[in-house]
Write an enzyme that holds these catalytic residues in place. Structure first.
Site, mmCIF file in Angstrom:
data_model
loop_
_atom_site.group_PDB
_atom_site.id
_atom_site.type_symbol
_atom_site.label_atom_id
_atom_site.label_comp_id
_atom_site.label_asym_id
_atom_site.label_seq_id
_atom_site.Cartn_x
_atom_site.Cartn_y
_atom_site.Cartn_z
ATOM 1 N N SER A 100 46.578 45.982 52.784
ATOM 2 C CA SER A 100 47.589 45.763 53.822
ATOM 3 C C SER A 100 48.906 45.259 53.249
ATOM 4 O O SER A 100 49.933 45.322 53.923
ATOM 5 C CB SER A 100 47.066 44.772 54.870
ATOM 6 O OG SER A 100 46.787 43.518 54.276
ATOM 7 N N HIS A 105 47.463 42.911 44.240
ATOM 8 C CA HIS A 105 46.870 41.573 44.252
ATOM 9 C C HIS A 105 45.370 41.721 44.119
ATOM 10 O O HIS A 105 44.756 42.590 44.742
ATOM 11 C CB HIS A 105 47.220 40.812 45.542
ATOM 12 C CG HIS A 105 46.951 41.594 46.782
ATOM 13 N ND1 HIS A 105 47.812 42.583 47.227
ATOM 14 C CD2 HIS A 105 45.925 41.564 47.645
ATOM 15 C CE1 HIS A 105 47.310 43.120 48.319
ATOM 16 N NE2 HIS A 105 46.157 42.532 48.599
HETATM 17 P P1 AMP Z 1 44.811 43.329 51.294
HETATM 18 O O1 AMP Z 1 44.347 43.552 52.723
HETATM 19 O O2 AMP Z 1 43.815 43.642 50.242
HETATM 20 O O3 AMP Z 1 46.153 44.002 51.071
HETATM 21 O O4 AMP Z 1 45.022 41.772 51.173
HETATM 22 C C1 AMP Z 1 46.153 41.114 51.663
HETATM 23 C C2 AMP Z 1 45.774 39.684 51.815
HETATM 24 O O5 AMP Z 1 46.949 38.919 51.901
HETATM 25 C C3 AMP Z 1 44.946 39.381 53.084
HETATM 26 O O6 AMP Z 1 43.690 38.854 52.700
HETATM 27 C C4 AMP Z 1 45.822 38.386 53.829
HETATM 28 O O7 AMP Z 1 45.066 37.397 54.485
HETATM 29 C C5 AMP Z 1 46.691 37.818 52.736
HETATM 30 N N1 AMP Z 1 47.978 37.289 53.138
HETATM 31 C C6 AMP Z 1 48.876 37.864 53.968
HETATM 32 N N2 AMP Z 1 49.968 37.099 54.071
HETATM 33 C C7 AMP Z 1 49.764 36.026 53.269
HETATM 34 C C8 AMP Z 1 50.535 34.863 52.948
HETATM 35 N N3 AMP Z 1 51.758 34.652 53.466
HETATM 36 N N4 AMP Z 1 49.997 33.961 52.104
HETATM 37 C C9 AMP Z 1 48.763 34.147 51.587
HETATM 38 N N5 AMP Z 1 47.997 35.221 51.839
HETATM 39 C C10 AMP Z 1 48.490 36.151 52.674
#
Ligand code: AMP
Length: 119
Positions: A100, A105
């Site tokens: 997302s 990451h």
């Molecule tokens: P992905 O779905 O693999 O792209 O992971 C994105 C991750 O970023 C999700 O687990 C979210 O909870 C996390 N996330 C989104 N915004 C933030 C933020 N501001 N600080 C820390 N984590 C975040």
């Protein structure tokens, strides 16, 4: 290239890497930052992120394999410092895989006995 070059102004994780947006940072160096996920899925859920922008882990592996190795080492250090050193390290690649945020990451999950429910 410096750690903060190649930033995308509209990218959430570029903004965290440059300090424009706050995060719960657990560890960083010139190239990599690790901060707690805001929606943790385990007792320990930390995101390990290169400070420079790459869309996903495949781009990192092809362009800078040594940086990918650094991400793995970082995950290992985070897991040792925050938990018992055992961890799962996940990179979602593409929306159908659950990605997302389109700045690479790795999710470092641990601090408990983990189940396995990827779908
Ligand atoms: P992905 O779905 O693999 O792209 O992971 C994105 C991750 O970023 C999700 O687990 C979210 O909870 C996390 N996330 C989104 N915004 C933030 C933020 N501001 N600080 C820390 N984590 C975040």
């Amino acid at each position: 290239m410096t750690a903060t070059s190649n930033q995308h102004s509209d990218c959430l994780f570029c903004s965290i890497a440059t300090g424009k947006i706050d995060a719960d940072i657990v560890k960083q160096n010139d190239d990599v930052i690790a901060f707690r996920d805001i929606n943790p899925q385990a007792e320990m859920h930390v995101l390990v992120v290169p400070k420079r922008h790459f869309g996903d882990v495949v781009h990192v592996a092809k362009a800078e394999p040594e940086l990918l190795a650094q991400l793995v080492t970082f995950a290992d250090e985070v897991a040792s410092e925050l938990a018992d050193g055992q961890f799962r390290f996940i990179f979602n690649c593409g929306p159908n895989a659950g990605q997302s945020v389109f700045h690479v990451h790795g999710h470092v999950l641990g601090g408990q006995r983990l189940g396995w429910t990827p779908a």
